[in-house]
Write a protein that holds these residues in place. Sequence first.
Motif, PDB file in Angstrom:
ATOM      1  N   UNK A  99     -56.517  -9.892  59.233  1.00 40.75           N
ATOM      2  CA  UNK A  99     -57.566 -10.947  58.740  1.00 40.75           C
ATOM      3  C   UNK A  99     -58.989 -10.217  59.182  1.00 40.75           C
ATOM      4  N   UNK A 101     -60.792  -7.963  59.772  1.00 41.30           N
ATOM      5  CA  UNK A 101     -61.306  -6.713  59.532  1.00 41.30           C
ATOM      6  C   UNK A 101     -61.325  -7.199  57.884  1.00 41.30           C
ATOM      7  N   UNK A 102     -60.628  -7.452  57.356  1.00 41.13           N
ATOM      8  CA  UNK A 102     -60.668  -8.054  55.637  1.00 41.13           C
ATOM      9  C   UNK A 102     -62.081  -9.075  55.504  1.00 41.13           C
ATOM     10  N   UNK A 103     -61.518 -10.082  56.289  1.00 43.91           N
ATOM     11  CA  UNK A 103     -62.155 -11.269  56.206  1.00 43.91           C
ATOM     12  C   UNK A 103     -63.868 -11.139  57.113  1.00 43.91           C
ATOM     13  N   UNK A 105     -65.287  -8.185  56.320  1.00 45.92           N
ATOM     14  CA  UNK A 105     -65.767  -7.016  55.354  1.00 45.92           C
ATOM     15  C   UNK A 105     -66.505  -7.918  53.808  1.00 45.92           C
TER      16      UNK A 105
ATOM     17  N   UNK B  92     -71.438  -3.067  55.263  1.00 47.39           N
ATOM     18  CA  UNK B  92     -69.478  -3.965  55.611  1.00 47.39           C
ATOM     19  C   UNK B  92     -68.721  -3.310  56.346  1.00 47.39           C
ATOM     20  N   UNK B  96     -67.237  -4.556  59.516  1.00 47.37           N
ATOM     21  CA  UNK B  96     -66.127  -4.998  59.675  1.00 47.37           C
ATOM     22  C   UNK B  96     -65.326  -4.060  60.837  1.00 47.37           C
ATOM     23  N   UNK B 100     -62.933  -5.243  63.442  1.00 52.85           N
ATOM     24  CA  UNK B 100     -61.364  -4.489  63.864  1.00 52.85           C
ATOM     25  C   UNK B 100     -60.754  -4.636  64.996  1.00 52.85           C
ATOM     26  N   UNK B 171     -54.209 -13.903  54.480  1.00 49.35           N
ATOM     27  CA  UNK B 171     -55.004 -13.690  55.242  1.00 49.35           C
ATOM     28  C   UNK B 171     -56.450 -13.911  53.787  1.00 49.35           C
ATOM     29  N   UNK B 173     -57.767 -11.857  51.688  1.00 41.03           N
ATOM     30  CA  UNK B 173     -58.052 -10.485  52.074  1.00 41.03           C
ATOM     31  C   UNK B 173     -58.270 -10.364  49.745  1.00 41.03           C
ATOM     32  N   UNK B 178     -61.366  -4.628  50.727  1.00 39.32           N
ATOM     33  CA  UNK B 178     -60.962  -5.419  52.375  1.00 39.32           C
ATOM     34  C   UNK B 178     -59.251  -5.245  52.647  1.00 39.32           C
ATOM     35  N   UNK B 182     -58.324  -2.605  56.404  1.00 38.75           N
ATOM     36  CA  UNK B 182     -57.661  -3.606  56.918  1.00 38.75           C
ATOM     37  C   UNK B 182     -56.466  -3.130  57.125  1.00 38.75           C
TER      38      UNK B 182
END
Lengths: 130, 231
Positions: A99, A101-103, A105, B92, B96, B100, B171, B173, B178, B182
């Motif tokens: 969640x 990492x994706x958000x 990004x 980005x 990210x 993470x 989530x 995505x 993304x 992830x």
Amino acid sequence: MILQFGLLFAFLACGELIVALTNIPIPSSIIGMLLLTTALKFRIINLKHIERVADFLVHNLGFFFVPAGVGLMCCLDLIKGELLPIAIATIVSTFIIIATTGWVHQYVRNITSRHQSHPINNHHDGTADQ
Amino acid sequence: MELLTNKYFLIALTFCIFVAAQILQKRTGIKLLNPILLSIVVLICLLMGLGIEYETYNEGGKYIDFWLKPAVVALGVPLYRQLESIKKQMLPLLIAEIAGCVIGIISVVLIAELLGASREVILSIAPKAVTTPIAMEISTATGGIPSLTAAVVVCTGIFGAMAGFSMARISRLRSQIATGLSIGTASHAVGTSAAMERSQRYGAYSSLGLTLNGLFTALLAPFILSVLGYI
């Protein structure tokens, strides 16, 4: 095929060499992978000289993890006592990483593409909203 | 009994079980019957039932293990194929990844602590999101148990491969980038193999995720663990 395997192991060997010389705490395989991408990028080697072997290995990556997983039987006693904390922490944290990492990004990417004042850039790579 | 502990027999057995597991998953379509997970479970049961030590199994197993490193190098090919699109969004991707990586380590440590795990176990599972060689090195360096780390890393990978896409959907995505990124960040090469099955694009961003998280975790994990007071 022999050439392809030879090249692949040459990159891995370069990774090993760099680790041995510099003592950096990064595995040789990761360095070898970055060297391979760099060599392809600067046309030092051609994609067709490595593609077949690389695609074969990449598509069967999971299989090579089986023996490491079987190693689980060595620490069964240790795990038995703390199975719950290990399992829950692993599962929940994996979800949190996906969640986060994706958000992050998606968020940063929206901001940066807005900054360039190209709203269409949002999906310039063709990955449109589903 | 001689045959059972012969390394070539054990290698052949591993291949056969994996292929059977693959066929079983294809026939039934059940996600939970992940071939990696199933092979590991079947092999452990078989070895324990037959009274074969892991060290004996690994006489054959290490020749399969050996291909992990070249296979990780091979991930450079999908990465190269997506290089242009990666260059366009360096910022980005990097931000990210750092998020993470840091939140991943902190979350697993805090949850395990909260549920009463011992210090040794916490140190062993802290680097669970990254690929085995990196995770084991970190575990050794910080005072964890490398064999436990390897096992947890593989389990994390299998979990990410099985549930990663569902988690990304929950989530919300939206982009393939993304999602791929992830999954690679959370579940390294095993998750990447699942992403690769969907498409080259998912796979490439997943390899990028595993690479960057591997680098950042190797650099940041000891620091984060010492800030949290574990080492």
